[in-house]
Design an enzyme around this catalytic site. Structure first.
Site, PDB file in Angstrom:
ATOM      1  N   ASP A 233       0.868  -1.169   0.000  1.00  0.00           N
ATOM      2  CA  ASP A 233       0.000   0.000   0.000  1.00  0.00           C
ATOM      3  C   ASP A 233       0.918   1.237   0.000  1.00  0.00           C
ATOM      4  O   ASP A 233       2.114   1.133   0.265  1.00  0.00           O
ATOM      5  CB  ASP A 233      -0.874  -0.037   1.259  1.00  0.00           C
ATOM      6  CG  ASP A 233      -1.757   1.185   1.391  1.00  0.00           C
ATOM      7  OD1 ASP A 233      -2.334   1.593   0.375  1.00  0.00           O
ATOM      8  OD2 ASP A 233      -1.842   1.724   2.506  1.00  0.00           O
TER       9      ASP A 233
ATOM     10  N   ASP B  60      -7.121  -2.531   3.793  1.00  0.00           N
ATOM     11  CA  ASP B  60      -6.077  -3.467   3.369  1.00  0.00           C
ATOM     12  C   ASP B  60      -6.320  -4.881   3.894  1.00  0.00           C
ATOM     13  O   ASP B  60      -5.675  -5.829   3.433  1.00  0.00           O
ATOM     14  CB  ASP B  60      -4.699  -2.991   3.860  1.00  0.00           C
ATOM     15  CG  ASP B  60      -4.252  -1.706   3.169  1.00  0.00           C
ATOM     16  OD1 ASP B  60      -4.599  -1.533   1.990  1.00  0.00           O
ATOM     17  OD2 ASP B  60      -3.567  -0.892   3.803  1.00  0.00           O
TER      18      ASP B  60
END
Length: 645
Positions: free
Chosen positions: A348, A543
């Site tokens: 990420d 996530d």
């Protein structure tokens, strides 16, 4: 084998299955552990001297009684454990093999060798216990960082209570040199903390008023006051300890294989020992039962699988302990194994490669009541833990009257929606406006910086531009990963221009922008379909699905959400991307040591087994093949604690 991403309590097995020795090394004092060995050692030496002197009073009966007394201090505990194991249905283990071999040695008059085998076996056990304690030491040391008392302000008085009895919202005091017991917000202007217990970093960290303070930090300066915002059982430290305490229960494939192998291998060796004793009767002309029984007993001593049963889990304990010293928490030995196979690391952006410390750069409100709208935006953002939300709240500093908010919802990958007073307020990305079919200027799509858009009552109301900063060690992390021939990929929900700029700066192999959580899942699945073994690194709630899908999920534990930390297999406590490389290096070193031990144990044992069966090895060689190899494997396993990564 349990699923890699289920809760950390799955796959827990009885530790005695893995290592039968540990109960001998609980909380006994050193003298109690070593006293039987000292007594047997002295008496054995005395017996050998008397044997060589051939004194008349040392008759065969007295000799037997003397060696039997010498045998008892070290032999009785092993025979007792063998008997208990047989009662529990576990016959073929090292206790049984050692007991049978030494009793057999007494049966054929080889008293000194029978005592020596049990004596050296027990010495080996003591060394093994000490090595296991050392390997687990850095893990167990974490258990000491949680204070059992805390000073709390109640009714204008300071009371010392158990941290579990402190309520959320109460104010606690931490003196200089004391450990923080609960997570909370610092109320004092500033102070410096040692965060090594949480992050593995020795560099002190200065915290300002309003910043988050975590349990386990040590206050280094002045008296500070902290407003508690998390219950004792839910603190980050408590969750870390739970992860660490359960880490060794999740066994690697190698450990599981060796456990199964030992259960098959030991009965086979026992059967071969029986054949060595009796089968030569039909083929050897001058068959002597005593000679072939001695060979079989040597064979049994050699066959004891201690070196494998002890040194392999010890290697993994060492790996988990070494990682914890660097602020990296593995939730199980199985993830050390998987991490060695990773050839693609997907990351990420915000909070992983960038600091996530956003600062508001520009505010554009197109509606008339700009101040009121901005106040409502900040009020809505106060319900989120995202770094962007925190930056907006800090910039506006609204009067937080949370009961004004109703119908609040967080739409993953889009933003926030809620009703404040009579107005419906929306804050998020362009996908949020598109979802609710709200028209907006085309110029918004051309803004390269990170920004959020605002809508009030389904009408576009403006936007806020924010800036983030790349982490200091992000560049080095990407470079080191690529040196290991690992593909680097960045998946982000941010704008293409922002993502492209970060990817170019860090030289990331591939980068994809403007992704919703389900889009991230799709990209990760494509990599897996291409036969990549994938590690995903993230920190946010959105996530969690990708972390769960990856072969190894890695969470940034400092700023990371509870959802991502709970789902992850590995947690990096100080949020440094460079720790990804450290984790991989520790995993590779651990696997290398484990396989070195397997090769050493098998190689020496097979050689001496052949020599023993052929009558070319006696009990002393057998002792080396068992205890000696186990000790060599243990010394090799503990090396990982001293390695630099």
């Amino acid at each position: 084998m349990c699923d890699q991403h289920s809760t950390i309590h799955c796959c827990q097995e009885d530790e005695s299955q893995e290592h039968h020795h540990e109960h001998q090394h609980s909380d006994n004092n050193n003298w109690q552990e070593y006293f039987p060995v000292m007594i047997s050692g002295i008496l054995l030496l005395l017996g050998i001297i008397l044997d060589n002197l051939k004194l008349s009073f040392f008759t065969s009966e007295i000799r037997f009684i003397g060696y039997f007394i010498t045998y008892l201090p070290v032999g009785f505990p092993v025979l007792k454990n063998a008997f208990k194991s047989i009662q529990n249905g576990d016959i073929f283990n090292e206790f049984f093999l050692m007991g049978l071999a030494t009793i057999g040695a007494f049966g054929i008059g080889e008293y000194p060798e029978g005592v020596a085998v049990m004596l050296f076996y027990t010495i080996g056990e003591l060394f093994q216990g000490a090595a296991v304690k050392r390997a687990k030491g850095s893990i167990k040391a974490l258990l000491d960082v949680r204070p059992d008392k805390v000073s709390v302000k109640r009714d204008e008085k300071i009371m010392v209570v158990n941290p579990a009895k402190v309520e959320i919202g109460e104010i606690i005091q931490v003196k200089a040199g004391e450990k923080v017991a609960l997570d909370g917000i610092q109320m004092t202007d500033f102070s410096t903390y040692n965060t090594a217990a949480l992050t593995g970093e020795s560099m002190p960290e200065t915290k300002q008023k309003g910043e988050m303070i975590l349990a386990g930090m040590i206050n280094l300066e002045t008296l500070v006051e902290i407003q508690v915002n998390t219950a004792f059982k839910d603190t980050k430290l408590s969750k870390i300890l739970e992860m660490v305490q359960n880490a060794t229960a999740r066994k690697s494939q190698t450990q599981l294989f060796i456990s199964k192998f030992a259960k098959i291998y030991t009965p086979i060796v026992f059967a071969l020992a029986v054949l060595i004793t009796f089968l030569p009767y039909f083929f050897v002309e001058n068959y002597l039962f005593q000679d072939w029984l001695y060979r079989a007993l040597v064979f049994l001593v050699i066959s004891c699988p201690c070196a494998l049963v002890v040194s392999i889990p010890l290697g993994y304990f060492g790996g988990i302990g070494a990682a914890s010293q660097h602020g990296i928490l593995f939730k199980g030995a199985n993830f050390l194994d998987v991490l060695t196979q990773v050839n693609a690391v997907v990351m990420d952006k915000t909070g992983t490669l960038t600091k996530g410390n956003f600062k508001v750069q520009q505010v554009i409100i197109v509606a008339n009541d700009a101040g009121n709208i901005l106040e409502k935006v900040a009020l809505l953002e106060s319900k989120s833990s995202h770094p962007v939300a925190k930056a907006i709240v800090e910039y506006v500093n609204p009067h937080l009257i949370e009961n004004l908010i109703s119908e609040f919802k967080e739409i993953s990958g889009h933003g926030l929606v809620g009703k404040i007073a009579e107005d419906e307020v929306m804050v998020g990305n362009l996908q949020l406006l598109k979802k609710y079919e709200i028209t907006f200027p085309d110029t918004l799509a051309t803004i390269e910086e990170s920004h959020v858009v605002i809508a009030v009552n389904r009408k576009y109301a403006g936007f806020i531009i924010l800036a983030d900063e790349i982490k200091a060690d992000a560049q080095q992390a990407i470079t080191d990963l690529q040196k290991l021939n690992i593909k680097t990929v960045m998946l982000s929900g941010d704008k293409k221009a922002v993502v492209a700029k970060v990817a170019k700066t860090l030289n990331i192999n591939e980068a994809f922008a403007e992704l919703l959580p389900e889009n991230k899942v799709e990209h990760l699945q494509k990599l897996k379909d291409q036969h990549f073994t994938v590690a995903f690194v993230g920190d946010g709630i959105n996530d969690a699905p990708v972390i769960a899908l990856s072969d190894v999920g890695i969470a940034m534990g400092g700023m990371g959400s509870d959802a991502s930390i709970e789902t992850a297999d590995v947690v990096i406590q100080n949020d440094q991307p460079s720790k990804i490389v450290t984790a991989i290096r520790i995993a590779k070193a651990t696997k290398s040591i484990v396989w070195q031990n397997i090769a050493l144990a098998f190689g020496v044992k097979v050689l001496v087994l052949i020599l023993g069966a052929g009558g070319l090895a006696n009990m002393w060689e057998a002792v080396f093949a068992d205890v000696g190899v186990a000790l060599l494997a243990i010394m090799n396993a503990v090396r990982i604690q001293r390695m630099k990564f």
